[in-house]
Design a protein around this motif. Structure first.
Motif, PDB file in Angstrom:
ATOM      1  N   LEU A 197      60.864  59.684  52.678  1.00  0.00           N
ATOM      2  CA  LEU A 197      59.927  60.075  51.629  1.00  0.00           C
ATOM      3  C   LEU A 197      59.039  61.226  52.086  1.00  0.00           C
ATOM      4  N   HIS A 198      58.571  61.163  53.329  1.00  0.00           N
ATOM      5  CA  HIS A 198      57.748  62.254  53.863  1.00  0.00           C
ATOM      6  C   HIS A 198      58.550  63.553  53.921  1.00  0.00           C
ATOM      7  N   GLU A 199      59.795  63.449  54.375  1.00  0.00           N
ATOM      8  CA  GLU A 199      60.642  64.629  54.503  1.00  0.00           C
ATOM      9  C   GLU A 199      60.910  65.249  53.130  1.00  0.00           C
ATOM     10  N   ARG A 200      61.273  64.407  52.163  1.00  0.00           N
ATOM     11  CA  ARG A 200      61.583  64.929  50.828  1.00  0.00           C
ATOM     12  C   ARG A 200      60.332  65.524  50.171  1.00  0.00           C
ATOM     13  N   GLN A 201      59.190  64.932  50.469  1.00  0.00           N
ATOM     14  CA  GLN A 201      57.944  65.469  49.935  1.00  0.00           C
ATOM     15  C   GLN A 201      57.653  66.840  50.551  1.00  0.00           C
ATOM     16  N   ALA A 202      57.895  66.966  51.868  1.00  0.00           N
ATOM     17  CA  ALA A 202      57.606  68.223  52.563  1.00  0.00           C
ATOM     18  C   ALA A 202      58.498  69.360  52.087  1.00  0.00           C
ATOM     19  N   ILE A 203      59.780  69.058  51.813  1.00  0.00           N
ATOM     20  CA  ILE A 203      60.708  70.113  51.401  1.00  0.00           C
ATOM     21  C   ILE A 203      60.768  70.258  49.876  1.00  0.00           C
ATOM     22  N   LYS A 204      59.932  69.441  49.187  1.00  0.00           N
ATOM     23  CA  LYS A 204      59.865  69.474  47.722  1.00  0.00           C
ATOM     24  C   LYS A 204      61.229  69.216  47.082  1.00  0.00           C
ATOM     25  N   ALA A 205      61.938  68.233  47.631  1.00  0.00           N
ATOM     26  CA  ALA A 205      63.242  67.862  47.080  1.00  0.00           C
ATOM     27  C   ALA A 205      63.051  67.310  45.667  1.00  0.00           C
ATOM     28  N   PRO A 206      63.809  67.809  44.680  1.00  0.00           N
ATOM     29  CA  PRO A 206      63.612  67.389  43.292  1.00  0.00           C
ATOM     30  C   PRO A 206      64.251  66.045  42.947  1.00  0.00           C
ATOM     31  N   GLY A 207      65.064  65.495  43.844  1.00  0.00           N
ATOM     32  CA  GLY A 207      65.764  64.244  43.541  1.00  0.00           C
ATOM     33  C   GLY A 207      64.810  63.075  43.355  1.00  0.00           C
ATOM     34  N   ARG A 208      65.193  62.147  42.478  1.00  0.00           N
ATOM     35  CA  ARG A 208      64.386  60.946  42.244  1.00  0.00           C
ATOM     36  C   ARG A 208      64.465  60.007  43.450  1.00  0.00           C
ATOM     37  N   ASN A 209      63.386  59.255  43.687  1.00  0.00           N
ATOM     38  CA  ASN A 209      63.305  58.319  44.804  1.00  0.00           C
ATOM     39  C   ASN A 209      62.910  56.937  44.293  1.00  0.00           C
ATOM     40  N   TRP A 210      63.671  55.926  44.706  1.00  0.00           N
ATOM     41  CA  TRP A 210      63.396  54.547  44.295  1.00  0.00           C
ATOM     42  C   TRP A 210      63.350  53.701  45.559  1.00  0.00           C
ATOM     43  N   LEU A 211      62.211  53.051  45.777  1.00  0.00           N
ATOM     44  CA  LEU A 211      62.045  52.211  46.963  1.00  0.00           C
ATOM     45  C   LEU A 211      61.893  50.746  46.571  1.00  0.00           C
ATOM     46  N   PHE A 212      62.716  49.909  47.187  1.00  0.00           N
ATOM     47  CA  PHE A 212      62.542  48.457  47.117  1.00  0.00           C
ATOM     48  C   PHE A 212      61.863  48.032  48.416  1.00  0.00           C
ATOM     49  N   ARG A 239      60.253  55.185  41.427  1.00  0.00           N
ATOM     50  CA  ARG A 239      60.116  53.750  41.175  1.00  0.00           C
ATOM     51  C   ARG A 239      59.779  53.039  42.476  1.00  0.00           C
ATOM     52  N   LEU A 240      58.890  52.051  42.389  1.00  0.00           N
ATOM     53  CA  LEU A 240      58.520  51.219  43.527  1.00  0.00           C
ATOM     54  C   LEU A 240      58.639  49.771  43.077  1.00  0.00           C
ATOM     55  N   THR A 241      59.635  49.080  43.606  1.00  0.00           N
ATOM     56  CA  THR A 241      59.901  47.697  43.211  1.00  0.00           C
ATOM     57  C   THR A 241      59.569  46.777  44.378  1.00  0.00           C
ATOM     58  N   LEU A 242      58.668  45.812  44.134  1.00  0.00           N
ATOM     59  CA  LEU A 242      58.122  44.976  45.199  1.00  0.00           C
ATOM     60  C   LEU A 242      58.565  43.527  45.054  1.00  0.00           C
ATOM     61  N   ALA A 243      58.687  42.849  46.189  1.00  0.00           N
ATOM     62  CA  ALA A 243      59.064  41.431  46.195  1.00  0.00           C
ATOM     63  C   ALA A 243      58.254  40.710  47.269  1.00  0.00           C
ATOM     64  N   TRP A 244      57.565  39.628  46.883  1.00  0.00           N
ATOM     65  CA  TRP A 244      56.737  38.867  47.823  1.00  0.00           C
ATOM     66  C   TRP A 244      57.227  37.421  47.846  1.00  0.00           C
ATOM     67  N   GLU A 250      57.675  30.230  43.655  1.00  0.00           N
ATOM     68  CA  GLU A 250      59.072  30.588  43.854  1.00  0.00           C
ATOM     69  C   GLU A 250      59.182  31.733  44.854  1.00  0.00           C
ATOM     70  N   LYS A 251      60.116  31.612  45.788  1.00  0.00           N
ATOM     71  CA  LYS A 251      60.311  32.670  46.784  1.00  0.00           C
ATOM     72  C   LYS A 251      61.130  33.804  46.172  1.00  0.00           C
ATOM     73  N   ILE A 252      60.508  34.965  46.119  1.00  0.00           N
ATOM     74  CA  ILE A 252      61.151  36.140  45.535  1.00  0.00           C
ATOM     75  C   ILE A 252      61.472  37.129  46.652  1.00  0.00           C
ATOM     76  N   TYR A 253      62.748  37.462  46.793  1.00  0.00           N
ATOM     77  CA  TYR A 253      63.177  38.411  47.813  1.00  0.00           C
ATOM     78  C   TYR A 253      63.688  39.689  47.137  1.00  0.00           C
ATOM     79  N   VAL A 254      63.899  40.718  47.963  1.00  0.00           N
ATOM     80  CA  VAL A 254      64.337  42.016  47.451  1.00  0.00           C
ATOM     81  C   VAL A 254      65.613  41.880  46.633  1.00  0.00           C
ATOM     82  N   GLN A 255      66.545  41.048  47.101  1.00  0.00           N
ATOM     83  CA  GLN A 255      67.813  40.932  46.374  1.00  0.00           C
ATOM     84  C   GLN A 255      67.623  40.352  44.966  1.00  0.00           C
TER      85      GLN A 255
END
Length: 273
Positions: A197-212, A239-244, A250-255
């Motif tokens: 994310l830091h790298e893409r931000q620095a080079i201003k990459a236009p691609g979308r980023n989604w983090l789980f 997109r930023l998708t979180l799981a705790w 109920e136990k919610i995991y990334v999957q």
């Protein structure tokens, strides 16, 4: 890429092993002392089969049979998974083991490798790591992650460490900067994706980023919360998708979160993500 770190064993563990051996700390092992070798030369967890084999040579009766069984990968008392070197010595107390033979039975202390969680484009001359310190109790004795507690508790600011860089040519951002990227990083697994994310931000990459991202509790396990929230607000993190897993009944995991948005993931993949 990753950084390999040569660490040292926890001092109290080293002292415990020396005491259990009944040998002097300055016993010569090659051109070093027993204490020095136990500190940064050999692994003290888990107990290797060779150690149980040595124990079987210097004891008899039921203890000999038990040690031999452990050396063969068996679990006669149901505790094999919890036996580090000190626990193994405590399991067979009163033995007189030659310190040199003892050291020869142990594995070499290997460096620990951590993913780099920064980009040189945003942090020139600086490398950051994301380390969760490991501590847990077994049989009323605290066990500690070798390198995580070394970094978290026993290294002083300004101290020099032995390290090396390990490249990962098969795990990198796409060359096409416009490609969407889906990143799945539970716990400290977020490290390489923070770097992405830091790298893409620095080079201003236009691609979308989604983090789980997932961990146990949002109140103290949300690594880089302010940073990721700011990236989300700025649109760099699409997109930023979180799981705790411990915040609710109920136990919610990334999957689980991934299944919930499976249709969207499929759409991103069809777009070349």
């Amino acid at each position: 890429d990753s950084v390999g770190i040569f660490s040292a064993n926890e001092p109290a563990l080293v002292e415990g092993v020396i005491e259990a051996l009944g040998a002097p700390p300055n016993f010569p092992i090659g051109d070093r002392t027993l204490k020095d070798v136990l500190t940064d030369g050999v692994s003290l967890s888990p107990a290797p089969d060779m150690l149980f084999q040595l124990i079987s040579y210097v004891t008899g009766g039921e203890r000999k049979a038990k040690a031999r069984a452990l050396a063969e990968g068996k679990d006669p008392d149901g505790d094999a998974a919890t036996l580090d070197v000190l626990a193994a010595l405590h399991k067979f107390p009163g033995l007189r083991i030659d310190p040199e033979a003892f050291i020869e039975c142990l594995d070499v202390l290997q460096p620990r490798v951590y993913s780099i969680s920064s980009s040189l484009k945003t942090s020139p001359g600086r490398v950051t790591l994301t380390v969760d310190v490991v501590r847990y109790e077994v049989d009323k004795r605290m066990r500690y992650g070798v390198c995580s507690t070394f970094l978290g508790n026993r290294v002083s600011q300004g101290e020099r460490l032995r390290v090396y860089v390990q490249t990962a040519p098969g795990f990198a951002m796409p060359e096409a900067q416009g490609k969407p990227v889906i990143m799945i990083g539970p716990g400290t697994g977020i490290a390489p994706f923070r770097a992405f994310l830091h790298e893409r931000q620095a080079i201003k990459a236009p691609g979308r980023n989604w983090l789980f991202f997932g961990h146990q509790r949002s109140d103290h396990d949300f690594f880089y919360e302010e940073e990721l929230t700011a990236m989300r607000a700025a649109g760099h993190l699409t997109r930023l998708t979180l799981a705790w897993s411990r915040d609710g009944k109920e136990k919610i995991y990334v999957q689980h979160r991934m299944r919930e948005v499976g249709r969207d993931i499929w759409a991103w993949l069809n777009d070349g993500a």
